[in-house]
Design a protein around this motif. Structure first.
Motif, PDB file in Angstrom:
ATOM      1  N   ARG A 107       0.827  -1.214   0.000  1.00 35.21           N
ATOM      2  CA  ARG A 107       0.000   0.000   0.000  1.00 35.21           C
ATOM      3  C   ARG A 107       0.862   1.266   0.000  1.00 35.21           C
ATOM      4  N   ASN A 108       1.948   1.197   0.755  1.00 33.29           N
ATOM      5  CA  ASN A 108       2.859   2.339   0.779  1.00 33.29           C
ATOM      6  C   ASN A 108       3.454   2.572  -0.595  1.00 33.29           C
ATOM      7  N   GLU A 109       3.830   1.499  -1.271  1.00 32.62           N
ATOM      8  CA  GLU A 109       4.359   1.615  -2.634  1.00 32.62           C
ATOM      9  C   GLU A 109       3.297   2.183  -3.587  1.00 32.62           C
ATOM     10  N   TYR A 110       2.070   1.724  -3.438  1.00 35.84           N
ATOM     11  CA  TYR A 110       0.978   2.212  -4.279  1.00 35.84           C
ATOM     12  C   TYR A 110       0.758   3.707  -4.067  1.00 35.84           C
ATOM     13  N   LEU A 111       0.789   4.084  -2.782  1.00 32.98           N
ATOM     14  CA  LEU A 111       0.590   5.509  -2.479  1.00 32.98           C
ATOM     15  C   LEU A 111       1.719   6.369  -3.062  1.00 32.98           C
ATOM     16  N   LYS A 112       2.937   5.869  -2.991  1.00 28.88           N
ATOM     17  CA  LYS A 112       4.073   6.623  -3.532  1.00 28.88           C
ATOM     18  C   LYS A 112       3.986   6.731  -5.057  1.00 28.88           C
ATOM     19  N   GLU A 113       3.602   5.667  -5.700  1.00 24.29           N
ATOM     20  CA  GLU A 113       3.516   5.669  -7.163  1.00 24.29           C
ATOM     21  C   GLU A 113       2.432   6.626  -7.660  1.00 24.29           C
ATOM     22  N   ASN A 114       1.342   6.702  -6.951  1.00 21.06           N
ATOM     23  CA  ASN A 114       0.211   7.541  -7.381  1.00 21.06           C
ATOM     24  C   ASN A 114       0.227   8.916  -6.719  1.00 21.06           C
ATOM     25  N   ASN A 115       1.294   9.245  -6.056  1.00 26.57           N
ATOM     26  CA  ASN A 115       1.429  10.524  -5.366  1.00 26.57           C
ATOM     27  C   ASN A 115       0.258  10.799  -4.428  1.00 26.57           C
ATOM     28  N   LEU A 116      -0.179   9.780  -3.744  1.00 24.92           N
ATOM     29  CA  LEU A 116      -1.280   9.911  -2.794  1.00 24.92           C
ATOM     30  C   LEU A 116      -0.775   9.942  -1.344  1.00 24.92           C
ATOM     31  N   THR A 117       0.489  10.034  -1.161  1.00 30.49           N
ATOM     32  CA  THR A 117       1.075   9.992   0.172  1.00 30.49           C
ATOM     33  C   THR A 117       0.631  11.190   0.993  1.00 30.49           C
ATOM     34  N   GLU A 118       0.613  12.371   0.416  1.00 29.62           N
ATOM     35  CA  GLU A 118       0.221  13.576   1.145  1.00 29.62           C
ATOM     36  C   GLU A 118      -1.257  13.516   1.530  1.00 29.62           C
ATOM     37  N   LYS A 119      -2.104  13.050   0.630  1.00 30.97           N
ATOM     38  CA  LYS A 119      -3.536  12.931   0.942  1.00 30.97           C
ATOM     39  C   LYS A 119      -3.747  11.938   2.092  1.00 30.97           C
ATOM     40  N   TYR A 120      -2.991  10.838   2.049  1.00 32.48           N
ATOM     41  CA  TYR A 120      -3.126   9.792   3.076  1.00 32.48           C
ATOM     42  C   TYR A 120      -2.700  10.336   4.436  1.00 32.48           C
ATOM     43  N   GLU A 121      -1.568  11.062   4.477  1.00 29.32           N
ATOM     44  CA  GLU A 121      -1.087  11.594   5.742  1.00 29.32           C
ATOM     45  C   GLU A 121      -2.059  12.619   6.314  1.00 29.32           C
ATOM     46  N   SER A 122      -2.639  13.451   5.485  1.00 32.05           N
ATOM     47  CA  SER A 122      -3.615  14.434   5.964  1.00 32.05           C
ATOM     48  C   SER A 122      -4.875  13.719   6.462  1.00 32.05           C
ATOM     49  N   TRP A 123      -5.286  12.699   5.759  1.00 27.84           N
ATOM     50  CA  TRP A 123      -6.449  11.915   6.197  1.00 27.84           C
ATOM     51  C   TRP A 123      -6.161  11.245   7.543  1.00 27.84           C
ATOM     52  N   LEU A 124      -4.967  10.723   7.709  1.00 30.34           N
ATOM     53  CA  LEU A 124      -4.573  10.039   8.943  1.00 30.34           C
ATOM     54  C   LEU A 124      -4.521  11.024  10.104  1.00 30.34           C
ATOM     55  N   GLU A 125      -4.010  12.227   9.855  1.00 28.73           N
ATOM     56  CA  GLU A 125      -3.965  13.244  10.917  1.00 28.73           C
ATOM     57  C   GLU A 125      -5.368  13.637  11.333  1.00 28.73           C
ATOM     58  N   GLN A 126      -6.251  13.751  10.403  1.00 29.75           N
ATOM     59  CA  GLN A 126      -7.638  14.093  10.693  1.00 29.75           C
ATOM     60  C   GLN A 126      -8.288  13.012  11.559  1.00 29.75           C
ATOM     61  N   LYS A 127      -8.046  11.779  11.223  1.00 25.95           N
ATOM     62  CA  LYS A 127      -8.598  10.641  11.970  1.00 25.95           C
ATOM     63  C   LYS A 127      -8.091  10.658  13.409  1.00 25.95           C
ATOM     64  N   GLN A 128      -6.785  10.898  13.560  1.00 23.93           N
ATOM     65  CA  GLN A 128      -6.211  10.887  14.902  1.00 23.93           C
ATOM     66  C   GLN A 128      -6.719  12.062  15.725  1.00 23.93           C
ATOM     67  N   SER A 129      -6.883  13.191  15.136  1.00 23.51           N
ATOM     68  CA  SER A 129      -7.395  14.353  15.868  1.00 23.51           C
ATOM     69  C   SER A 129      -8.849  14.129  16.274  1.00 23.51           C
ATOM     70  N   ASN A 130      -9.638  13.460  15.415  1.00 27.50           N
ATOM     71  CA  ASN A 130     -11.032  13.146  15.759  1.00 27.50           C
ATOM     72  C   ASN A 130     -11.077  12.167  16.947  1.00 27.50           C
ATOM     73  N   GLN A 131     -10.183  11.226  16.954  1.00 25.87           N
ATOM     74  CA  GLN A 131     -10.158  10.252  18.051  1.00 25.87           C
ATOM     75  C   GLN A 131      -9.690  10.903  19.341  1.00 25.87           C
ATOM     76  N   ASN A 132      -8.750  11.803  19.274  1.00 25.18           N
ATOM     77  CA  ASN A 132      -8.258  12.500  20.458  1.00 25.18           C
ATOM     78  C   ASN A 132      -9.348  13.397  21.048  1.00 25.18           C
ATOM     79  N   SER A 133     -10.129  14.026  20.195  1.00 24.33           N
ATOM     80  CA  SER A 133     -11.196  14.920  20.687  1.00 24.33           C
ATOM     81  C   SER A 133     -12.325  14.107  21.312  1.00 24.33           C
ATOM     82  N   VAL A 134     -12.576  12.905  20.833  1.00 27.46           N
ATOM     83  CA  VAL A 134     -13.621  12.043  21.392  1.00 27.46           C
ATOM     84  C   VAL A 134     -13.204  11.542  22.783  1.00 27.46           C
ATOM     85  N   ASN A 135     -11.951  11.243  22.940  1.00 29.10           N
ATOM     86  CA  ASN A 135     -11.450  10.722  24.217  1.00 29.10           C
ATOM     87  C   ASN A 135     -11.315  11.847  25.182  1.00 29.10           C
TER      88      ASN A 135
END
Length: 167
Positions: A139-167
């Motif tokens: 998946r990491n290779e796929y993300l790098k090939e399609n230049n989706l790494t930045e979108k994935y990292e921003s999505w992941l940060e959003q997910k973690q911030s949502n979980q932190n606010s819920v807790n």
């Protein structure tokens, strides 16, 4: 009671030897007649055996042995009772030993079973980790090939911030 002593065999041997001596040496008639008389006396003699003193000796021995027999029977009875007590103790200890041995056998079987189960779980977990690490790498290779790494990292940060606010 008188018993006649049997000397026939002895006399035959003696007569045989006497005849040989008579042939070798010229013995006078007086010696031979004296010997013949003595031989007749020996043949006619009898042996007397008295049984009465033997009976008193037997009775004395019987009295003495009765005392010892009763002592020995008492000792024997004590030994038998002691052996029964010891036998009961030994059988109890033997029962404890085999009971403990049986419990140890079941305990060892349970530990062995648990160890085998843990080994298989470890192997399964290792396979799963290998599978997910390969999947993550792909998946990491796929993300790098399609230049989706930045979108994935921003999505992941959003997910973690949502979980932190819920807790």
């Amino acid at each position: 009671m008188a018993q006649k002593l049997k000397t026939q065999d002895l006399m035959e041997v003696f007569n045989k030897n006497l005849n040989e001596v008579n042939l070798k040496f010229d013995l006078n008639k007086e010696i031979i007649s004296t010997l013949d008389k003595k031989l007749e006396q020996i043949e006619n003699s009898s042996l007397k055996i008295e049984y009465e003193p033997l009976g008193t000796v037997i009775l004395d021995n019987d009295k003495m042995f009765k005392e010892h027999r009763s002592e020995l029977s008492n000792i024997f009875e004590k030994q038998i009772s002691m052996m029964k007590v010891v036998s009961k103790k030994e059988s109890k200890y033997q029962l404890y030993f085999y009971g403990a041995l049986t419990i140890l056998l079941f305990l060892c079987a349970a530990i062995l079973s648990y160890g085998i189960d843990q080994y298989h779980e470890k192997k399964a977990a290792e396979k799963e980790v290998k599978f997910y690490s390969k999947e993550a790498f792909r998946r990491n290779e796929y993300l790098k090939e399609n230049n989706l790494t930045e979108k994935y990292e921003s999505w992941l940060e959003q997910k973690q911030s949502n979980q932190n606010s819920v807790n």
